[in-house]
Motif scaffolding. Sequence first.
Motif, PDB file in Angstrom:
ATOM      1  N   PRO A 387       0.807  -1.237   0.000  1.00 34.77           N
ATOM      2  CA  PRO A 387       0.000   0.000   0.000  1.00 34.77           C
ATOM      3  C   PRO A 387       0.833   1.276   0.000  1.00 34.77           C
ATOM      4  CG  PRO A 387      -0.974  -1.621   1.473  1.00 34.77           C
ATOM      5  CD  PRO A 387       0.335  -2.199   1.012  1.00 34.77           C
ATOM      6  N   TRP A 388       1.925   1.303   0.788  1.00 31.86           N
ATOM      7  CA  TRP A 388       2.739   2.525   0.827  1.00 31.86           C
ATOM      8  C   TRP A 388       3.355   2.816  -0.533  1.00 31.86           C
ATOM      9  CZ3 TRP A 388       7.726   3.219  -0.608  1.00 31.86           C
ATOM     10  CH2 TRP A 388       8.544   2.075  -0.711  1.00 31.86           C
ATOM     11  N   LEU A 389       3.776   1.744  -1.257  1.00 35.95           N
ATOM     12  CA  LEU A 389       4.426   1.946  -2.548  1.00 35.95           C
ATOM     13  C   LEU A 389       3.409   2.341  -3.615  1.00 35.95           C
ATOM     14  CD1 LEU A 389       6.962   1.981  -4.207  1.00 35.95           C
ATOM     15  CD2 LEU A 389       6.773  -0.494  -4.520  1.00 35.95           C
ATOM     16  N   ALA A 390       2.215   1.765  -3.559  1.00 33.15           N
ATOM     17  CA  ALA A 390       1.175   2.159  -4.505  1.00 33.15           C
ATOM     18  C   ALA A 390       0.870   3.654  -4.358  1.00 33.15           C
ATOM     19  CB  ALA A 390      -0.077   1.327  -4.273  1.00 33.15           C
ATOM     20  N   GLN A 391       0.787   4.122  -3.120  1.00 33.31           N
ATOM     21  CA  GLN A 391       0.543   5.547  -2.885  1.00 33.31           C
ATOM     22  C   GLN A 391       1.740   6.384  -3.329  1.00 33.31           C
ATOM     23  OE1 GLN A 391      -0.378   5.817   1.284  1.00 33.31           O
ATOM     24  NE2 GLN A 391      -2.151   4.441   1.121  1.00 33.31           N
ATOM     25  N   SER A 392       2.939   5.877  -3.086  1.00 34.09           N
ATOM     26  CA  SER A 392       4.142   6.618  -3.445  1.00 34.09           C
ATOM     27  C   SER A 392       4.281   6.744  -4.958  1.00 34.09           C
ATOM     28  CB  SER A 392       5.376   5.917  -2.864  1.00 34.09           C
ATOM     29  OG  SER A 392       6.558   6.582  -3.266  1.00 34.09           O
ATOM     30  N   VAL A 393       3.997   5.665  -5.672  1.00 28.98           N
ATOM     31  CA  VAL A 393       4.091   5.703  -7.134  1.00 28.98           C
ATOM     32  C   VAL A 393       3.119   6.741  -7.700  1.00 28.98           C
ATOM     33  CG1 VAL A 393       3.578   4.367  -9.226  1.00 28.98           C
ATOM     34  CG2 VAL A 393       4.998   3.369  -7.421  1.00 28.98           C
TER      35      VAL A 393
END
Length: 470
Positions: A387-393
């Motif tokens: 989830p953190w990476l999806a938001q970061s991307v």
Amino acid sequence: MDIKKLGKFVDGCWGDEIVPALVEYIRIPNKSPAFDPEWQAHGYMEEAVRLFERWARGKLGAFPGASLEVVRLDGRTPVILIDIPGDGADRVLLYGHLDKQPEMTGWAGGYGPWAPRLEGDKLYGRGGADDGYAMFGALSALLALREQRVPHARAVVLIEACEESGSYDLPCYVDHLAERLGSPSLVICLDSGCGNYDQLWLTTSLRGMAAGTLTVEVLEEGVHSGDASGVVPSSFRILRRLLSRLEDEASGSIRPAGLYDQVPAERVAQAKAAAAILGDAIYAKFPFAGGTRPMADDLAELVLNRTWRPQLAVTGIAGLPLPGDAGNVLLPGTTAKLSLRLPPTLDAAGAGRLMQDLLEQDPPYGARVAFHPEQSASGWNAPALAPWLAQSVARASEAGFGKPPAFMGEGGSIPFMWMLGEKFPRAQFVVTGVLGPHSNAHGPNEFLHIPTGRHVSVAIAQILADHHAR
């Protein structure tokens, strides 16, 4: 983090330093070992390594405690290892390569593989986009964070010199450097493509490949075709029959069921979304001759064809003289080089064995038939984004490009990714790149779209900052 300030810093770095360095790099014909077996004697690879090393060492002063080493194992291409300290015990691995594909024919007048040409936003020449920019882009992202004192994890930059030959040297270095590479929680690979130049594209999968040469021999020497035709079978016709065991010549679909694998539902949905974004650009980017049409009308099916389905390319033929040199001779034999792209989740070695059994068994007319496997590389299917990476991307694409990200598989292979997926099963992966429409990697008139290189650098900086902040 001030995104405008970040973008301004990266733009300055690219304009003042990176583009001039890439111009110098393009001039070096440092072909990958598969295309230059005498690479050590010629010294071009060493010249490229020195250029990269010189540029990177000039930046290490911004990172207290940073180090750079050119690591050399006997008989193998070197790697550049840059270790930049960060905050906390976590680490990130950033990957690229500096070896190049060969010249190829067909370059337009005034353009050439080793003749850099800056034309508007495009830098023409071999290797700038594939993959010379990677080290510069990674370091510019880290420099931009340091300039604003934004914390990041320890960053290890690994640049190899054998990727275009299948990365056969890299596993030895990964083992040799295991302690220094550690167990990164995030791997960033800057050697992929983009569907357009308008947003950040994450590569969700890479196809595998099985390649080899198929030889058919019917005679010990060529004979008069008027005497032998109708008695001696044509080696070329037998070759055609054998290829039809592998490929349906009418549709282009691969026949053996064992060369397919199930496409995950998520990848089908992403293919449809990518088709909706790109539209006709999915096929319009290719220089079709005359009235040639794509292999399907459904755009999502074209995306799936090039990312998840097996496809055959005959990339070379031997035994056939040039038309101007061809007499009325029935040829003794024909050899074809075959490249079979494989679904990302299919075992490449097993696919190669299947090809060999299929092509060699029960040869027509009892001809001498041999398939010699030359290269295989398993594909890669990315793990689900945390989830953190999806938001970061999503943040990173807006920061770098001003638009949301997009997701699509790539039809080529990066052997390094499969190996890293095996070695670091808990890592998250960001695989992206600058090879977009008409950039023509491996072919004539290859170019780097400079604004995309800058935007990707900004996006990577955002992801590195988010990775630490998570």
